[in-house]
Design an enzyme around this catalytic site. Structure first.
Site, mmCIF file in Angstrom:
data_model
loop_
_atom_site.group_PDB
_atom_site.id
_atom_site.type_symbol
_atom_site.label_atom_id
_atom_site.label_comp_id
_atom_site.label_asym_id
_atom_site.label_seq_id
_atom_site.Cartn_x
_atom_site.Cartn_y
_atom_site.Cartn_z
ATOM 1 C CD GLU A 48 40.728 20.939 28.065
ATOM 2 O OE1 GLU A 48 39.588 21.387 27.859
ATOM 3 O OE2 GLU A 48 41.719 21.302 27.406
ATOM 4 C CG ASN A 52 34.537 21.880 30.171
ATOM 5 O OD1 ASN A 52 34.866 22.657 29.282
ATOM 6 N ND2 ASN A 52 34.548 20.570 30.012
ATOM 7 N NE ARG A 106 35.599 27.816 25.457
ATOM 8 C CZ ARG A 106 36.666 27.847 26.239
ATOM 9 N NH1 ARG A 106 37.339 26.741 26.487
ATOM 10 N NH2 ARG A 106 37.065 28.973 26.760
HETATM 11 N N1 LIG Z 1 30.607 22.011 33.923
HETATM 12 C C1 LIG Z 1 29.781 22.083 32.870
HETATM 13 N N2 LIG Z 1 28.546 22.656 33.000
HETATM 14 C C2 LIG Z 1 27.689 22.723 31.954
HETATM 15 N N3 LIG Z 1 27.964 22.230 30.706
HETATM 16 C C3 LIG Z 1 29.162 21.640 30.523
HETATM 17 C C4 LIG Z 1 30.129 21.528 31.574
HETATM 18 N N4 LIG Z 1 31.214 20.886 31.081
HETATM 19 C C5 LIG Z 1 30.935 20.612 29.795
HETATM 20 N N5 LIG Z 1 29.705 21.060 29.440
HETATM 21 C C6 LIG Z 1 29.050 20.893 28.112
HETATM 22 O O1 LIG Z 1 29.721 19.864 27.403
HETATM 23 C C7 LIG Z 1 30.187 20.362 26.150
HETATM 24 C C8 LIG Z 1 31.493 19.648 25.789
HETATM 25 O O2 LIG Z 1 32.544 20.004 26.677
HETATM 26 P P1 LIG Z 1 34.044 19.934 26.162
HETATM 27 O O3 LIG Z 1 34.942 20.399 27.229
HETATM 28 O O4 LIG Z 1 34.285 18.568 25.590
HETATM 29 O O5 LIG Z 1 34.057 20.943 24.927
HETATM 30 P P2 LIG Z 1 34.026 22.553 24.968
HETATM 31 O O6 LIG Z 1 34.272 23.050 26.358
HETATM 32 O O7 LIG Z 1 32.773 22.991 24.313
HETATM 33 O O8 LIG Z 1 35.267 22.912 24.045
HETATM 34 P P3 LIG Z 1 36.833 22.889 24.475
HETATM 35 O O9 LIG Z 1 36.921 22.180 25.792
HETATM 36 O O10 LIG Z 1 37.509 22.127 23.372
HETATM 37 O O11 LIG Z 1 37.239 24.330 24.555
HETATM 38 C C9 LIG Z 1 30.307 21.860 26.331
HETATM 39 O O12 LIG Z 1 30.225 22.555 25.110
HETATM 40 C C10 LIG Z 1 29.119 22.163 27.246
HETATM 41 O O13 LIG Z 1 27.919 22.218 26.524
HETATM 42 MG MG LIG Z 2 35.830 22.370 27.517
#
Ligand SMILES: Nc1ncnc2c1ncn2[C@@H]1O[C@H](COP(=O)(O)OP(=O)(O)OP(=O)(O)O)[C@@H](O)[C@H]1O
Ligand SMILES: [Mg+2]
Length: 143
Positions: A48, A52, A106
């Site tokens: 995860e 990200n 997502r």
């Molecule tokens: N490394 C990162 N750099 C920039 N923004 C991030 C990063 N990690 C997370 N985010 C932000 O945090 C939000 C939530 O992350 P999360 O992993 O919970 O959900 P997601 O990636 O949108 O969906 P999923 O992981 O369920 O596919 C993301 O949509 C993004 O805006």
């Molecule tokens: Mg994610």
């Protein structure tokens, strides 16, 4: 004598490297952690965080992802670092179902999954600077 081991990974922000990173960290941890469930939890959380970094941090553009991993008798500490866009509101980002990319399917559950599978998670992030996720899993007697 107390046990300590460390490793560092550095790779390009390409989607194919997500599987590499997950397996490399799991394999490193498996020297010390013998219970399969914990290894599986670590794989899921690393997957995860690395996804990200690639998808949100660099938004598909070129960049480097770093992983620092330290393991001792009590816990494993895994840092996943990118130098991408950063997170504007960390509290909001960590909420279940919050995503800035709903259009690409997502679900906003990555942080929730990391929290569920690890004992501790911390997020340090600054817009334009990047993001550091620290994942901790307790092992041995403390687990
Ligand atoms: N490394 C990162 N750099 C920039 N923004 C991030 C990063 N990690 C997370 N985010 C932000 O945090 C939000 C939530 O992350 P999360 O992993 O919970 O959900 P997601 O990636 O949108 O969906 P999923 O992981 O369920 O596919 C993301 O949509 C993004 O805006
Ligand atoms: Mg994610």
């Amino acid at each position: 004598m107390s046990y300590i081991n460390e490793m560092k990974l550095n790779f390009k922000a390409l989607s194919e490297n997500e599987a590499f990173a997950r397996v490399a960290v799991a394999s490193f941890c498996a020297n010390k952690i013998k219970d399969i469930e914990s290894i599986s939890d670590i794989k899921t959380a690393v997957s995860e965080a690395v996804t990200n970094a690639i998808v949100h941090g660099y938004e598909g553009k070129n960049g480097d992802v770093e992983i620092n991993c330290t393991i001792n008798d009590e816990k494993v500490i895994i840092e996943i670092i990118d130098y991408g866009v950063g997170i504007a509101d960390i509290d909001k980002a960590r909420q279940p179902f919050f995503t800035t990319k709903p259009e690409v399917e997502r679900s906003g559950m990555g942080f929730t999954v990391m929290e569920g599978f690890m004992d501790e998670i911390s997020v340090i992030s600054n817009p334009e600077d990047g993001t550091k996720i620290t994942l901790i899993k307790l092992i041995g007697k403390g687990a």
